[in-house]
Design an enzyme around this catalytic site. Structure first.
Site, short mmCIF file in Angstrom:
data_model
loop_
_atom_site.label_atom_id
_atom_site.label_comp_id
_atom_site.label_asym_id
_atom_site.label_seq_id
_atom_site.Cartn_x
_atom_site.Cartn_y
_atom_site.Cartn_z
N GLY A 23 0.82 -1.20 0.00
CA GLY A 23 0.00 0.00 0.00
C GLY A 23 0.85 1.25 0.00
N GLN B 191 2.83 10.09 1.27
CA GLN B 191 4.15 9.45 1.31
C GLN B 191 5.02 9.87 0.13
OE1 GLN B 191 2.41 5.31 2.08
NE2 GLN B 191 4.36 5.22 3.15
N CYS C 63 5.88 0.03 7.22
CA CYS C 63 5.52 1.18 6.39
C CYS C 63 6.71 1.54 5.51
CB CYS C 63 5.16 2.36 7.29
SG CYS C 63 4.70 3.85 6.39
N LEU C 64 6.45 1.82 4.24
CA LEU C 64 7.53 2.17 3.32
C LEU C 64 8.25 3.45 3.75
CD1 LEU C 64 5.82 1.36 -0.10
CD2 LEU C 64 7.57 0.01 1.08
N HIS D 202 -4.33 1.19 7.58
CA HIS D 202 -3.01 1.82 7.62
C HIS D 202 -2.94 2.99 6.62
CE1 HIS D 202 1.55 1.54 7.81
NE2 HIS D 202 1.36 2.24 6.71
N GLU D 203 -3.39 2.73 5.38
CA GLU D 203 -3.29 3.76 4.34
C GLU D 203 -4.26 4.92 4.60
OE1 GLU D 203 -0.74 3.61 2.56
OE2 GLU D 203 -0.29 1.53 3.00
N HIS E 52 -2.90 7.34 7.03
CA HIS E 52 -1.93 8.28 6.45
C HIS E 52 -2.62 9.57 5.98
CE1 HIS E 52 1.97 6.39 6.42
NE2 HIS E 52 1.58 5.32 5.77
ZN ZN Z 1 2.56 3.57 5.65
#
Ligand code: ZN
Length: 156
Positions: free
Chosen positions: A46, A51, A88-89, A130-131, A134
């Site tokens: 995701g 981000q 998380c990226l 999670h997304e 953000h």
């Molecule tokens: Zn994330």
């Protein structure tokens, strides 16, 4: 298409509330295409627009069958509970123990502004939550119980 730089959690863009998308134009389509390429390159499940430095309510979620494009997404239903590792990226190499619903249903617009619903369980439900977090400037470290240790990660 082009790769976009994934921002680190230290960057302020990761801590701001994103604005709704109102124009379903070429610029949005380019953002979605770039995010899709960036997500694939990073090997994630995701990615949220903040981000990559864009403070708009846009996320991608790979549900294992396809990469869903969710514009102005909102959670409309959740049930159950799961507790597990989450990464998380924007926070490479770290994993936290996070409680999420086992099932989640999301209402969102597609890249042309059409509303639709989609749902998922387990990793997909976790990823939706999670997304979407953000988009409200919330990183999982703010809702996790604790970071997982290297020993715990190796045991998995
Ligand atoms: Zn994330």
């Amino acid at each position: 298409m082009a790769l976009r730089k994934i921002l680190n959690v230290r960057e302020s863009a990761l801590h701001k509330t994103c604005k709704c998308v109102t124009n379903f134009d070429d610029r949005l389509h380019r953002l979605l295409d770039d995010m899709k390429e960036t997500l694939a390159d990073a090997g994630g499940v995701g990615l949220a627009a903040p981000q990559v430095g864009i403070l708009r309510r846009v996320v991608l979620v790979d549900n294992g069958e396809e990469v869903l494009e969710l514009v102005n997404p909102e959670l409309v239903e959740t049930s159950g509970e799961q507790e597990g590792p989450e990464g998380c990226l924007s926070l490479p190499g770290k994993y936290g123990l996070v409680k999420r619903p086992m099932y989640a249903k999301v209402r969102a617009q597609d890249r042309n502004g059409n509303w639709f619903e989609t749902d998922g369980e387990e990793l997909t439900a976790r990823c939706f939550c999670h997304e979407l977090d953000h988009l409200d400037g919330i990183v999982y470290t703010e809702v996790m119980e604790r970071f997982l240790t290297d020993e715990e990660l190796e045991a998995d």
